[in-house]
Each structure stands twice: as C-alpha cells, then as structure tokens.
Scaffold this active site. Structure first.
Site, mmCIF file in Angstrom:
data_model
loop_
_atom_site.group_PDB
_atom_site.id
_atom_site.type_symbol
_atom_site.label_atom_id
_atom_site.label_comp_id
_atom_site.label_asym_id
_atom_site.label_seq_id
_atom_site.Cartn_x
_atom_site.Cartn_y
_atom_site.Cartn_z
ATOM 1 N N LEU A 18 -0.036 2.458 -3.510
ATOM 2 C CA LEU A 18 -1.441 2.036 -3.448
ATOM 3 C C LEU A 18 -2.319 3.177 -2.944
ATOM 4 O O LEU A 18 -3.415 3.404 -3.445
ATOM 5 C CB LEU A 18 -1.587 0.799 -2.547
ATOM 6 C CG LEU A 18 -3.008 0.234 -2.456
ATOM 7 C CD1 LEU A 18 -3.536 -0.177 -3.822
ATOM 8 C CD2 LEU A 18 -3.064 -0.960 -1.491
ATOM 9 N N GLU A 610 -6.627 1.066 23.262
ATOM 10 C CA GLU A 610 -6.007 0.160 22.297
ATOM 11 C C GLU A 610 -4.776 -0.535 22.883
ATOM 12 O O GLU A 610 -4.396 -1.625 22.437
ATOM 13 C CB GLU A 610 -5.681 0.985 21.046
ATOM 14 C CG GLU A 610 -4.439 0.642 20.344
ATOM 15 C CD GLU A 610 -4.042 1.727 19.340
ATOM 16 O OE1 GLU A 610 -4.883 2.522 18.897
ATOM 17 O OE2 GLU A 610 -2.863 1.768 18.999
ATOM 18 N N GLU A 670 -15.610 10.263 22.511
ATOM 19 C CA GLU A 670 -16.459 9.967 21.352
ATOM 20 C C GLU A 670 -17.719 9.237 21.797
ATOM 21 O O GLU A 670 -17.661 8.321 22.596
ATOM 22 C CB GLU A 670 -15.688 9.085 20.372
ATOM 23 C CG GLU A 670 -16.549 8.589 19.237
ATOM 24 C CD GLU A 670 -15.783 7.735 18.242
ATOM 25 O OE1 GLU A 670 -14.585 7.993 18.035
ATOM 26 O OE2 GLU A 670 -16.388 6.817 17.689
ATOM 27 N N HIS A 699 -16.326 12.381 11.466
ATOM 28 C CA HIS A 699 -15.774 11.598 10.355
ATOM 29 C C HIS A 699 -16.485 11.854 9.042
ATOM 30 O O HIS A 699 -16.058 11.365 8.002
ATOM 31 C CB HIS A 699 -15.827 10.102 10.681
ATOM 32 C CG HIS A 699 -14.942 9.747 11.831
ATOM 33 N ND1 HIS A 699 -15.379 9.803 13.132
ATOM 34 C CD2 HIS A 699 -13.640 9.384 11.887
ATOM 35 C CE1 HIS A 699 -14.380 9.459 13.929
ATOM 36 N NE2 HIS A 699 -13.321 9.209 13.198
#
Ligand code: GLN
Ligand code: ZN
Length: 761
Positions: A18, A610, A670, A699
């Site tokens: 994919l 996270e 960030e 990005h």
C-alpha cells in the site's frame, strides 16, 4: 458456537504494497485505478488470511487508504469548509488533500492536523468539528467493500468507530464548545447506516469505543447511555469494542449499555474477566481479547485455558475470542523474517500468527484440548524455552541495576552553578543557534547504506562515505554561521533502530513494518533480553565531527524512554525495569562522549509524552520512572558538560513540571506549528533552565521568512528570559532537502542576530 474474529488487520501489506502504491499515485506514476486495485487486492488477501486461519467473522471496513478516522469523517461528511462545501461522497483526491494538503488533482490547501491514536505511535487525522457541524451519510465506499466480501461468500463484520469516540477525537474549530452538543445530529447518520447494513444482511457490526478505557466525566458517561439507547436496540447487533486498557470505573456502564456484545482487552486487563463474568447481562456476548494486539510475543495459551473454560461454562456460545485490539499495531507475517534465528522466531507472533492463536483457542473451546493437543504442546514448549533461555538473562546487567543509587540520577550541582561553567567553556553568543540533529538523508546516503547492507560496499568504504557526509555537514553549518553544530546523523537509518542494532538484548526484523501514518511505516526493534552496550555506539562519528571544527559539536543520543516506547518490549518484566537497563547503557555512552572531549550531549526524548498512560491515576508513577531513566542516562557528567534534550510535541502543558525535572541544561521543543501555543505553559510555570522553542516547522518544504521567525522569537522572549533562549527549528531535518534547509537556517540565523542586536542594543 463460540465465534472467533479480529478487530482489524494491518492494511499496509506484508511488503508495504500500500505504501508503494500510495506514493506512486501521489507522484503521478500510477492512476486511481491502479491504486484502487492494490487496495482491493490487499483487502481480499487479508480476508483470506482471516478465513484460512479459521476465524468465523472477517473484519470489513478496517482497511484504509490513509487513516480510519479520516474515513469516518468522509463517511459522515465532516469536511472542513476550506475543502469546498456540499462535496458529497469524498473522492480520493479530496481525501488525500485533507490528509496531506495535496493530491494529484486539486489545489494545495492546509492539511488537517494529525495526532497520536491513544497511547500508540499510530497517527490519525483529527476531525475538525464546527459548532454548527452538520452530518450526512456517504457510505458508498464502505458498502462496496461489504458487497465485495459478500461476493466472496464471507461472513463479514463491518467495523465502525463509535459516535462518542469519534467526537472525542475531534477538535472544535474556532471558539471552543462542548462537542457533545453534536451527538444528537450525528446519531441519525449512524442509525441510517445501521439500517442500510441490516438491509444487506449484516448480522453483527463492530463499533469501537476505546474511550471507555479513559477517564470520562459524567456528561460523557451519560452520552453513552443516550447514544446506545438510540442505536443498540435495532438490527444489526452491535459488538461494542473497547481496547488499550481495562474499563475500570466504566465497567458497569459498558456492561449495561443496550448492545448485544462487549469486547474487552484482556491482554492489558486480564483481571477484568473475573469481574465481568458474574455481571454480564443475560443474552449478551462477551468477546475476550486474549491475544495481545500491541506486542509481538507468542501468547501463553496454556495460561488462558482455565479462565476461558470457566468463562465458557458460564457463557456457552456467548463467549467470543479475538486479539485484544486491531492488529494494526503489529507487523504482518513472521514467515517473511528470514534472518531472525529460529530460537527467537519461535517466541514471536505477528498478525497472521495471532489470527492462528485466536483460532486455536476457539478450537479448544469448541472441541476440547485433545483436538489440538499437538499445537498446544508446541506453544507450551516455546513459552517455556523463552522463559528459560540464557539469552534473555544477563547476570551482570541485573547486578548493576541493584547498584543504582539516587546520587546517580542527580547532577553534582544545580543548574544555577552549572550554567556559568558551561557558558565559559562553550563561549557562545546569547540566543545561540543550533539544529536538532539530523541533516537531509539524501538519496546518496540511502544508496550507500543499501550497498553496504547488500555487501556491494565494504565497511571501510561505507564509513568513508559517512565521514564525507559529516564533513560536508560541518562545512555547511560553519558557512551558515550556526553556533552549536551537529554531525548530521547520516549513519542512522532511524533514531531507535540504530541503537537497537548496537545494544545487546535487541533484535531487528527485516519486514516488521508498522504503519505510523499514511504511507509512513516504522520498524520497531524487538527487546527480548537484558540490555547492555557491547561498546561505544556513536563516539567515533562525533569525535570525527568535532575534529573538523573549533565550534562545539553536540553528541547525539536517543533517550531511554523513546527507545523503549518505539520498540516492542519484553512482557516478562515491568517497562520501568527495561527502561532503566537502557538508561544504564546510555549512561556509559554519555560518559564516553564526555571523555572524548564532547562539551554538549543531546539526549532526545520525543516519545516522553506519548508514553503517558491513558488514565490520569497512572500518570504520576509513569512520569516518575521515565524522568528517573532520563536522569540516570544523563546526570553522570561533570558540571561543565551541557546536557540537551529534544521533544517534538507542543501540548506539554500537563507535563511541564516533569520536563523541568529532567534537569537538562537546554531543551529544544516543537512550537512553531501551534504558533508558540506551548509558551502558555511558561506564563504559568517558570521554566528554570535554557530552552529553544522551535521557530520553524520542518514538516513542510516552505522556507519561512526572517520576519516570521523573528516574530516567533519575540513572542518567546516575552515569556522566557531571553538570556535563556536558544534558536532552532522544530525538529531534525532528515526528511528535507539541502537547499530548503540551508535557506531556512540562514533566515533563522538572521532572525537570531536581529533579536540579539535589539536586545543588546
Ligand atoms: N535528533 C533527532 C533528529 O534530528 C531527533 C528526531 C526526533 O525528534 N524525532 O532527527
Ligand atoms: Zn523532534
């Protein structure tokens, strides 16, 4: 009969088919039909794998061309206005523009935000919800998949994200409002969809409500009642699925909702089975998630036989079996690993093997243990062999863990005493400029690594190439006028895999890819045993870089929490212990860098946040050991050695105190994507050490102007003492090109100089 099923299967393909098709489509090399064909082939193959394993129901609708939350937005017509109004059924190009801002057809626009899916490293596209949001059902794509499954004669179980989890994941656009006010408008679309599915002869629908494992307030709990009163009574039957943790105080709520079945994550909360059995309402199905969907270890089937048989005695056919969550978070097929040794391989199960485990347990329940005695014996032998293997135990590592003292986690002096020593030694201007570590990973770097791995290039030749890259990177930084330099990380395929390949107790896979977002995959290393360092891992590269310049070069390491978080971890000891082992190995590396004369060492922890548990009650304990591991890794240096850390997320309001406790001399973080939103935290909390809020987003290839970055710096200087500010981008530059990186850094340096002269003037 006990039904066996999977909540979802990885969509990327065992060979990342994919990914390849998506990227080829985006580059214009194949057309939509080509991409759709790959999607169809993958779905068919994944259904066949489920059927072949012997599962009773196949998951349909878990496939996605980018992200299943974005699919849900398309399904219910949640399209932000900038993509047009009344768009109806979302076509692929609109879909990709929402995901990534561009597609082969249509104008470039600002993409939707992306964020992490619960406590995983998978990123979803955040639904943008307007206060007056309307919803409309567009189920053609989903129904086509159901039809395809029906044509193959499969018994399909469509998979949906439930209305409450969907709203929970969304972000109010504009002024904040209560997202639950939208529920009433959303529910009729779900109702209509369920009626359509019933019309197609669907018996069961899986409806995912993982937020039931999070802390919910009364309003959300009440909304669950409201939603499922409306949806649960009709056909098809609903299997309400929860995962990524136990239900805790939401258990009673989940049990009483008027749905036909409940799925629970017993890999994370095995104890809940005992609580549920006596309380499960008459007639309701319990789907037991016994095979861990978040890790790669073979399941200890013997340990489940008793509890499942007890459950079966009570529930009979109402007991179903499944992996704990979607298999999206594990690699596809262990059979494709040809380089892992046989012993290690016998301990592992990837998605395909997990389907087989579920099916095997199903056969035990249906036909008794003797019917699959051989398979059970093989499983038992593998589990026992792993437990007893000398490869997972290292007495020296264990002993060293016992000798850790609190003093090892403390710098000799507080920051206020360290800072002047460091400043005197480094002799940098105020508002020093630096980068986060990596410079562009060019095609030629990747080609050199491929050649080296394929033995077309020998080790000396490869190292020569990397040194040339480092030289060029140092030269470029000197020419730009950066104050603190980096070596650029050309030798690192990935910031975790690189260390995994050099630490004992780790194994790497060849095809163990897991989707991170869209077409992007990561290949997490496997931590199977006690961890230690075989020798220095980074010292030679950094020493070489430092030999080329008089400016200070930062040593560059990935921190213990991030290495832990982005690996598959062993399940036979607490994460905190594994993390401490990694920290000790890094501590040695830090020491060696210092001894080699390196004056500043950065220990990256982009995954610190996270790792935060979903439940508030579990967070303090996590932060305690996570911060402790960072300090154990970094605090062994002399006062005059400057420790840096880097994090890339901006919403750190809730962990700012923990970040301060890392006691890094400098953190770079960030900030630009949220336009310095993070600085809010600093109006509340006086961050004591030095900090570099990123002044531009890496990005995107766009080169930000001097004025733009100066404005961001000025904003930062309003809340943080400018004498403690650093100037840097948001994150590393490895995915960027050289040209744009140089242009952006030049502007960044100009902005720093302007602010310097304003402040000093
Ligand atoms: N030092 C790493 C780099 O620059 C940090 C990457 C990250 O934060 N994810 O690439
Ligand atoms: Zn980063």
């Amino acid at each position: 009969m006990t039904a066996t099923h999977a909540l979802g299967f990885p969509r990327i393909g065992a060979r990342r088919e994919l990914k390849r098709a998506l990227e080829a489509y985006w580059r214009g090399e194949i057309d939509q039909n080509g991409l759709l064909r790959t999607g169809r082939d993958l779905r068919t193959r994944h259904w066949a794998l489920q059927t072949r394993a012997g599962l009773d129901l196949v998951a349909v609708g878990d496939f996605s061309y980018y992200d299943h939350v974005l699919d849900t937005s398309a399904l219910f017509g949640v399209i932000p206005e900038r993509f047009g109004s009344n768009v109806g059924e979302v076509d692929l190009d609109l879909y990709f523009r929402m995901a990534r801002g561009r597609a082969p057809r249509g104008e470039d626009v600002a993409a939707c935000e992306m964020t992490k899916w619960f406590d995983t490293n998978y990123h979803y596209i955040v639904p943008e919800l307007a206060r007056d949001q309307s919803f409309a059902l567009h189920s053609r794509a989903l129904e086509a998949q159901i039809e395809a499954a029906a044509e193959e004669g499969l018994r399909s179980k469509p998979v949906l994200i439930g209305p409450l989890t969907y709203l929970w994941l969304g972000k109010p656009r504009g002024a904040p409002f209560d997202k639950l006010t939208l529920l009433e408008r959303l529910l009729p679309c779900y109702g209509e969809l369920l009626r359509r599915l019933a019309g197609r002869g669907i018996e069961w629908v899986q409806i995912d409500e993982p937020i039931l494992v999070c802390d919910l307030d009364e309003a959300w709990r009440a909304a669950f009642q409201q939603a499922y009163q409306a949806l649960g009574a009709q056909n098809p039957k609903l299997l309400l699925t929860t995962y990524f943790g136990g239900l805790g105080e939401n258990l009673e709520l989940a049990l009483q909702l008027p749905v036909s079945g409940l799925h629970v994550d017993l890999a994370r909360a095995a104890g809940e089975l005992r609580e549920i059995l006596p309380r499960l309402p008459e007639g309701k199905v319990l789907s037991a998630g016994v095979v861990d969907g978040r890790n790669i270890w073979r399941t200890d089937l013997a340990a489940w036989l008793e509890p499942l048989q007890r459950a079966q005695e009570r529930l009979g056919e109402r007991l179903w079996l499944a992996p704990s969550c979607s298999l999206l978070h594990v690699p596809v097929d262990l059979a494709n690993e040809t380089k892992l040794d046989a012993e290690l391989k016998s301990w592992l199960a990837f998605a395909v093997q997990k389907l087989e485990e579920v099916a095997l347990l199903g056969r035990v329940l249906a036909n008794g243990r003797s019917s699959v005695a051989q398979d059970l014996a093989a499983n038992r032998a593998a589990i026992a062999a792993r437990r007893a293997s000398p490869r997972i135990h290292n007495a020296a590592v264990r002993q060293r863990l016992d000798t850790i003292t609190p003093a090892m986690g403390r710098r000799a002096s507080p920051y206020s005493k360290r800072a002047p020593l460091q400043h005197a030694r480094l002799n940098l201007p105020l508002l020093p400029t630096t980068s986060i570590g990596s410079f562009p990973q060019t095609q030629s770097i990747r080609a050199a690594r491929r050649d080296y791995l394929a033995a077309r290039l020998n080790r000396a030749g490869y190292e020569e190439r990397m040194r040339a890259e480092i030289e060029q990177t140092i030269e470029a930084q000197e020419a730009l006028g950066l104050d603190m330099l980096v070596h650029g990380e050309p030798e690192r395929n990935d910031m975790v895999e690189y260390f995994g390949e050099r630490l004992e107790g780790f194994a790497s896979t060849q095809q163990g890819w897991v989707q991170s977002f869209g077409s992007r995959c990561v290949k997490p290393p496997i931590i199977y045993g006690d961890i230690c360092r075989a020798g220095p891992m980074t010292v030679e590269w950094i020493r070489y870089a430092q030999s080329l310049t008089r400016r200070p070069v930062k040593g560059m390491l990935t921190g213990p929490v991030t290495i832990l978080q982005w690996s598959f971890v062993r399940d036979d000891q607490p994460r905190a212990v594994t993390c401490r082992q990694i920290a000790l190995a890094l501590r040695d590396e830090v020491h060696d860098l210092e001894t080699a004369g390196i004056k500043a060492i950065q220990v990256d922890e982009p995954a610190l946040r996270e790792g935060l548990p979903l439940r508030g009650s579990e967070r303090p304990a996590y932060l305690q050991w996570a911060v402790g591991a960072f300090r154990l890794a970094s605090a062994g240096v002399r006062d005059e050695t400057q420790i840096h850390s880097h994090m890339c997320y901006s919403d750190f309001n809730d962990i700012i105190e923990a970040i301060a406790k890392l006691d890094a001399d400098v953190i770079t973080i960030e900030a630009s994507r949220s336009d310095m939103e993070l600085l809010e935290a600093f109006t509340r909390f006086d961050y004591p050490n030095e900090i570099g809020p990123g002044v531009y987003d890496i990005h995107s290839p766009r080169v930000p102007s001097v004025a733009e970055m100066l404005a961001r710096l000025q904003k930062a200087a309003e809340v943080v003492n400018w004498q403690r500010l650093w100037v840097n981008p948001d994150c590393g530059l490895k995915t960027r090109g050289w040209e744009e990186s140089q242009a952006a850094l030049a502007n960044m340096i100009a902005a720093a100089r302007q602010l310097r002269s304003q402040m000093e003037g």
